[in-house]
Design a protein around this motif. Structure first.
Motif, PDB file in Angstrom:
ATOM      1  N   GLY A  52       0.797  -1.228   0.000  1.00 26.19           N
ATOM      2  CA  GLY A  52       0.000   0.000   0.000  1.00 26.19           C
ATOM      3  C   GLY A  52       0.825   1.272   0.000  1.00 26.19           C
ATOM      4  N   TRP A  53       1.967   1.267   0.675  1.00 27.10           N
ATOM      5  CA  TRP A  53       2.852   2.428   0.687  1.00 27.10           C
ATOM      6  C   TRP A  53       4.240   1.964   1.103  1.00 27.10           C
ATOM      7  CZ3 TRP A  53       4.751   4.602   5.485  1.00 27.10           C
ATOM      8  CH2 TRP A  53       4.255   3.984   6.629  1.00 27.10           C
ATOM      9  N   LEU A  54       5.228   2.855   0.974  1.00 24.21           N
ATOM     10  CA  LEU A  54       6.622   2.450   1.170  1.00 24.21           C
ATOM     11  C   LEU A  54       7.121   2.930   2.530  1.00 24.21           C
ATOM     12  CD1 LEU A  54       7.911   3.289  -2.438  1.00 24.21           C
ATOM     13  CD2 LEU A  54       7.064   1.096  -1.566  1.00 24.21           C
ATOM     14  N   SER A  55       6.910   2.112   3.537  1.00 20.79           N
ATOM     15  CA  SER A  55       7.417   2.420   4.882  1.00 20.79           C
ATOM     16  C   SER A  55       8.912   2.102   4.940  1.00 20.79           C
ATOM     17  CB  SER A  55       6.671   1.570   5.918  1.00 20.79           C
ATOM     18  OG  SER A  55       6.968   0.203   5.700  1.00 20.79           O
ATOM     19  N   GLU A  56       9.520   2.430   6.074  1.00 19.45           N
ATOM     20  CA  GLU A  56      10.945   2.101   6.244  1.00 19.45           C
ATOM     21  C   GLU A  56      11.190   0.608   6.078  1.00 19.45           C
ATOM     22  OE1 GLU A  56      12.096   5.212   9.616  1.00 19.45           O
ATOM     23  OE2 GLU A  56      13.557   3.605   9.393  1.00 19.45           O
ATOM     24  N   SER A  57      10.286  -0.197   6.656  1.00 21.89           N
ATOM     25  CA  SER A  57      10.459  -1.653   6.545  1.00 21.89           C
ATOM     26  C   SER A  57      10.398  -2.106   5.096  1.00 21.89           C
ATOM     27  CB  SER A  57       9.364  -2.374   7.334  1.00 21.89           C
ATOM     28  OG  SER A  57       9.470  -2.080   8.692  1.00 21.89           O
ATOM     29  N   VAL A  58       9.487  -1.522   4.353  1.00 21.18           N
ATOM     30  CA  VAL A  58       9.346  -1.915   2.945  1.00 21.18           C
ATOM     31  C   VAL A  58      10.583  -1.467   2.159  1.00 21.18           C
ATOM     32  CG1 VAL A  58       7.971  -1.608   0.847  1.00 21.18           C
ATOM     33  CG2 VAL A  58       6.827  -1.886   3.064  1.00 21.18           C
ATOM     34  N   ILE A  59      11.036  -0.241   2.432  1.00 20.70           N
ATOM     35  CA  ILE A  59      12.251   0.248   1.754  1.00 20.70           C
ATOM     36  C   ILE A  59      13.435  -0.670   2.060  1.00 20.70           C
ATOM     37  CG2 ILE A  59      13.977   2.113   1.805  1.00 20.70           C
ATOM     38  CD1 ILE A  59      11.599   2.984   0.224  1.00 20.70           C
ATOM     39  N   ARG A  60      13.527  -1.110   3.325  1.00 19.47           N
ATOM     40  CA  ARG A  60      14.631  -2.011   3.691  1.00 19.47           C
ATOM     41  C   ARG A  60      14.519  -3.334   2.942  1.00 19.47           C
ATOM     42  NH1 ARG A  60      14.503   0.113   8.896  1.00 19.47           N
ATOM     43  NH2 ARG A  60      12.942  -1.402   9.558  1.00 19.47           N
ATOM     44  N   ARG A  61      13.294  -3.859   2.870  1.00 18.31           N
ATOM     45  CA  ARG A  61      13.085  -5.130   2.163  1.00 18.31           C
ATOM     46  C   ARG A  61      13.457  -4.981   0.693  1.00 18.31           C
ATOM     47  NH1 ARG A  61      13.960  -9.799   2.796  1.00 18.31           N
ATOM     48  NH2 ARG A  61      13.102  -9.537   4.891  1.00 18.31           N
ATOM     49  N   VAL A  62      13.059  -3.888   0.069  1.00 17.83           N
ATOM     50  CA  VAL A  62      13.402  -3.666  -1.340  1.00 17.83           C
ATOM     51  C   VAL A  62      14.918  -3.546  -1.488  1.00 17.83           C
ATOM     52  CG1 VAL A  62      13.183  -2.064  -3.301  1.00 17.83           C
ATOM     53  CG2 VAL A  62      11.168  -2.630  -1.932  1.00 17.83           C
ATOM     54  N   GLY A  63      15.557  -2.853  -0.541  1.00 17.69           N
ATOM     55  CA  GLY A  63      17.016  -2.727  -0.589  1.00 17.69           C
ATOM     56  C   GLY A  63      17.698  -4.083  -0.540  1.00 17.69           C
ATOM     57  N   LEU A  64      17.229  -4.952   0.375  1.00 18.86           N
ATOM     58  CA  LEU A  64      17.821  -6.301   0.465  1.00 18.86           C
ATOM     59  C   LEU A  64      17.625  -7.052  -0.840  1.00 18.86           C
ATOM     60  CD1 LEU A  64      16.665  -7.354   4.058  1.00 18.86           C
ATOM     61  CD2 LEU A  64      19.031  -7.024   3.275  1.00 18.86           C
ATOM     62  N   THR A  65      16.434  -6.911  -1.402  1.00 23.69           N
ATOM     63  CA  THR A  65      16.122  -7.613  -2.654  1.00 23.69           C
ATOM     64  C   THR A  65      17.023  -7.136  -3.785  1.00 23.69           C
ATOM     65  OG1 THR A  65      13.831  -7.769  -1.935  1.00 23.69           O
ATOM     66  CG2 THR A  65      14.240  -8.121  -4.280  1.00 23.69           C
ATOM     67  N   MET A  66      17.252  -5.818  -3.815  1.00 20.97           N
ATOM     68  CA  MET A  66      18.007  -5.230  -4.915  1.00 20.97           C
ATOM     69  C   MET A  66      19.517  -5.250  -4.675  1.00 20.97           C
ATOM     70  SD  MET A  66      15.540  -4.346  -6.901  1.00 20.97           S
ATOM     71  CE  MET A  66      16.635  -3.695  -8.135  1.00 20.97           C
ATOM     72  N   GLY A  67      19.927  -5.518  -3.426  1.00 20.06           N
ATOM     73  CA  GLY A  67      21.349  -5.407  -3.111  1.00 20.06           C
ATOM     74  C   GLY A  67      21.790  -3.958  -3.060  1.00 20.06           C
ATOM     75  N   LEU A  68      20.870  -3.080  -2.608  1.00 15.06           N
ATOM     76  CA  LEU A  68      21.172  -1.643  -2.528  1.00 15.06           C
ATOM     77  C   LEU A  68      20.967  -1.159  -1.103  1.00 15.06           C
ATOM     78  CD1 LEU A  68      19.192  -0.370  -5.667  1.00 15.06           C
ATOM     79  CD2 LEU A  68      21.684  -0.448  -5.404  1.00 15.06           C
ATOM     80  N   PRO A  69      21.688  -0.115  -0.668  1.00 14.28           N
ATOM     81  CA  PRO A  69      21.418   0.448   0.648  1.00 14.28           C
ATOM     82  C   PRO A  69      20.032   1.101   0.665  1.00 14.28           C
ATOM     83  CG  PRO A  69      23.313   1.541  -0.405  1.00 14.28           C
ATOM     84  CD  PRO A  69      22.792   0.519  -1.368  1.00 14.28           C
ATOM     85  N   PRO A  70      19.337   1.042   1.818  1.00 14.17           N
ATOM     86  CA  PRO A  70      18.009   1.642   1.894  1.00 14.17           C
ATOM     87  C   PRO A  70      18.011   3.113   1.480  1.00 14.17           C
ATOM     88  CG  PRO A  70      18.453   0.349   3.869  1.00 14.17           C
ATOM     89  CD  PRO A  70      19.719   0.363   3.064  1.00 14.17           C
ATOM     90  N   SER A  71      19.106   3.834   1.762  1.00 12.05           N
ATOM     91  CA  SER A  71      19.145   5.259   1.404  1.00 12.05           C
ATOM     92  C   SER A  71      19.046   5.447  -0.114  1.00 12.05           C
ATOM     93  CB  SER A  71      20.423   5.911   1.935  1.00 12.05           C
ATOM     94  OG  SER A  71      21.548   5.192   1.468  1.00 12.05           O
TER      95      SER A  71
END
Ligand code: FES
Length: 192
Positions: A52-71
């Motif tokens: 539904g929206w991009l919370s910190e947890s979701v951003i972190r999960r996407v970062g792990l998936t992509m191999g990118l830092p959350p920032s």
């Protein structure tokens, strides 16, 4: 993330993870690009559709998936207005109010939506939480003003009748596809 006052915790989803089905979709996304990181936008979009929206947890999960830092993920998500960084209505109605749209009735479009959806003037939300109304800057569809964007759809040459049809589509769970602009459908009463 977000603009929460000191001492008030920002809303968050808590720990999140992809389902097996999501992981298949993500693999399909990665196969479309020569580099994994090029799939960031579609993966963010998938995340927003899921949570539904991009919370910190979701951003972190996407970062792990992509191999990118959350920032890095947050920087990209913040650049695009279609990505929601706070809890919001299922449908965010982004009405352009820049010059071309302003001259062709953007204010009336906003007023019509506010009245029809009983939008709270402070939060921009409808009482059922389904819609959020926002005024945004030019969305590069000036020749088909007035217009609004909802998710990936552009709705152009808006009239009250078109808005009724569009909202009925969302309420029934079957959003209308982006309609083709037709110049002769311009029927809004312009500001004198
Ligand atoms: S002025 Fe509204 S899309 Fe450009």
């Amino acid at each position: 993330m977000g603009s929460h006052s000191k001492g008030v915790p920002a809303p968050d989803h808590g720990p999140v993870d992809w389902s097996a089905e999501d992981k298949v979709k993500i693999e399909e996304i990665f196969q479309r690009y020569p580099e994994r990181r090029a799939g960031l936008l579609p993966v963010l979009w998938l995340a927003q559709q899921k949570w539904g929206w991009l919370s910190e947890s979701v951003i972190r999960r996407v970062g792990l998936t992509m191999g990118l830092p959350p920032s890095d993920v947050l920087a990209v998500a913040s650049f695009y207005t279609m990505f929601k960084k706070e809890p919001t209505g299922r449908y965010v109605l982004q009405v352009c109010h820049t010059l071309s749209c302003a001259l062709r009735g953007a204010d009336q479009i906003v007023s019509y939506l506010e009245g029809k959806l009983q939008i709270d003037p402070h939060t921009g939300h409808s009482p059922d939480g389904m819609f959020k109304l926002e005024r945004v800057e030019c969305l590069a569809s000036c020749g088909s003003a007035p217009m609004m964007q909802v998710d990936e759809h552009f709705y152009e040459l808006l009239t009250p009748q078109k808005i009724d049809e569009i909202l009925d589509g969302f309420k029934s769970g079957r959003p209308l596809p982006t309609p083709r602009p037709e110049a002769d459908q311009w029927t809004w009463n312009r500001v004198s």
